[in-house]
Scaffold this motif. Structure first.
Motif, short mmCIF file in Angstrom:
data_model
loop_
_atom_site.label_atom_id
_atom_site.label_comp_id
_atom_site.label_asym_id
_atom_site.label_seq_id
_atom_site.Cartn_x
_atom_site.Cartn_y
_atom_site.Cartn_z
N LYS A 81 0.84 -1.20 0.00
CA LYS A 81 0.00 0.00 0.00
C LYS A 81 0.88 1.25 0.00
O LYS A 81 1.86 1.33 0.73
CB LYS A 81 -0.89 0.01 1.25
N ARG A 82 0.49 2.20 -0.82
CA ARG A 82 1.08 3.53 -0.77
C ARG A 82 0.18 4.38 0.12
O ARG A 82 -1.00 4.54 -0.17
CB ARG A 82 1.13 4.18 -2.16
N GLY A 83 0.75 4.90 1.19
CA GLY A 83 -0.03 5.74 2.09
C GLY A 83 -0.25 7.12 1.50
O GLY A 83 0.25 7.44 0.42
N ASP A 84 -0.98 7.92 2.23
CA ASP A 84 -1.27 9.28 1.79
C ASP A 84 -0.04 10.17 1.96
O ASP A 84 0.64 10.15 2.99
CB ASP A 84 -2.43 9.87 2.59
N PHE A 85 0.21 10.95 0.96
CA PHE A 85 1.27 11.95 0.94
C PHE A 85 0.97 12.98 2.03
O PHE A 85 -0.16 13.43 2.17
CB PHE A 85 1.25 12.59 -0.45
N VAL A 86 1.98 13.34 2.84
CA VAL A 86 1.80 14.32 3.90
C VAL A 86 2.81 15.45 3.70
O VAL A 86 4.02 15.21 3.67
CB VAL A 86 2.01 13.70 5.30
N GLU A 87 2.31 16.65 3.55
CA GLU A 87 3.18 17.82 3.42
C GLU A 87 3.36 18.41 4.81
O GLU A 87 2.44 18.98 5.38
CB GLU A 87 2.55 18.82 2.46
N LYS A 88 4.57 18.23 5.39
CA LYS A 88 4.83 18.69 6.76
C LYS A 88 5.09 20.20 6.83
O LYS A 88 4.71 20.85 7.78
CB LYS A 88 6.04 17.96 7.37
N ASN A 89 5.78 20.72 5.86
CA ASN A 89 6.04 22.16 5.79
C ASN A 89 6.38 22.50 4.34
O ASN A 89 6.16 21.67 3.46
CB ASN A 89 7.13 22.58 6.79
N THR A 114 5.61 -0.61 7.53
CA THR A 114 5.44 0.65 6.81
C THR A 114 6.71 1.46 6.97
O THR A 114 7.10 1.81 8.08
CB THR A 114 4.22 1.44 7.32
N ASP A 115 7.37 1.69 5.85
CA ASP A 115 8.53 2.56 5.80
C ASP A 115 8.05 3.92 5.33
O ASP A 115 7.28 4.00 4.37
CB ASP A 115 9.58 2.03 4.82
N THR A 116 8.50 4.96 6.00
CA THR A 116 8.12 6.30 5.60
C THR A 116 9.34 7.03 5.08
O THR A 116 10.37 7.10 5.76
CB THR A 116 7.51 7.07 6.78
#
Length: 187
Positions: A81-89, A114-116
């Motif tokens: 699974k590809r998780g949701d893209f998260v824009e931190k800043n 899950t590797d991030t």
């Protein structure tokens, strides 16, 4: 007069309202999403040259990420699974990827790690990449057991681990073999 004043006020109110239900992400975010997805595609294609090219402006990240790519290839990582893209800043984005691999298989655990990927992106270029993982305590226990009880599997093979060491395949294959023995020793 009242009708035209009312019409003007209504028109101004309607023009001043924003419809936020159908907004698109900013163009910069779309560029980051596209670049992050291309990075993941390059990583899991197991083509070193493609990945290295994407990391041309991230020389400090290359040894770790290129080593990890080969480790992942030799441990047969498959994207679940590809998780949701998260824009931190404004420059940091996270992209979680859940994988099935030989390490969890050797531990006989029904769990997908899950590797991030933490990508620093500026002006459409990757400037650095780091990773984090949700590895289970059992993974770390098995790793310590292998180091202590089967050092011949990993001592030489894992020299330079995560720093661009020369034998990521031998390292992960030694870990997988040791993990299997760790699991058998617990029965």
């Amino acid at each position: 007069m009242k009708t035209s004043l009312f019409s003007c006020i209504l028109l101004l109110l309607l023009c001043g309202c924003k419809n936020t239900t159908h907004t698109q992400p900013p163009a910069d975010t779309n560029i980051k999403i596209s670049l992050a997805n291309k990075f993941v595609d390059a990583f899991y294609s197991f083509n070193r040259d493609t990945l290295q090219s994407m990391l041309s402006l991230a020389p400090e990240s290359q040894p770790n990420i290129l080593y990890y790519q080969k480790w992942a290839e030799c441990a047969h990582y498959k994207i679940v699974k590809r998780g949701d893209f998260v824009e931190k800043n404004d420059s940091l984005v996270l992209l979680p990827i859940t994988v099935k691999d030989d390490l969890m298989g050797a531990l006989q655990i029904d769990f997908n790690v899950t590797d991030t990927f933490h990508l620093a992106i500026r002006d459409g270029q990757i400037l650095s990449v780091q990773t984090s993982s949700n590895d289970l305590a059992e993974y770390y226990a098995a790793k310590e057991w292998v180091k202590k009880n089967r050092p011949e599997y990993v001592e030489k093979a894992c020299e330079g681990i995560w720093e661009g060491g020369p034998t990521p395949c031998e390292c992960v294959q030694g870990m997988v073999k040791g993990f299997g023995e760790f699991t058998a020793s617990k029965k």
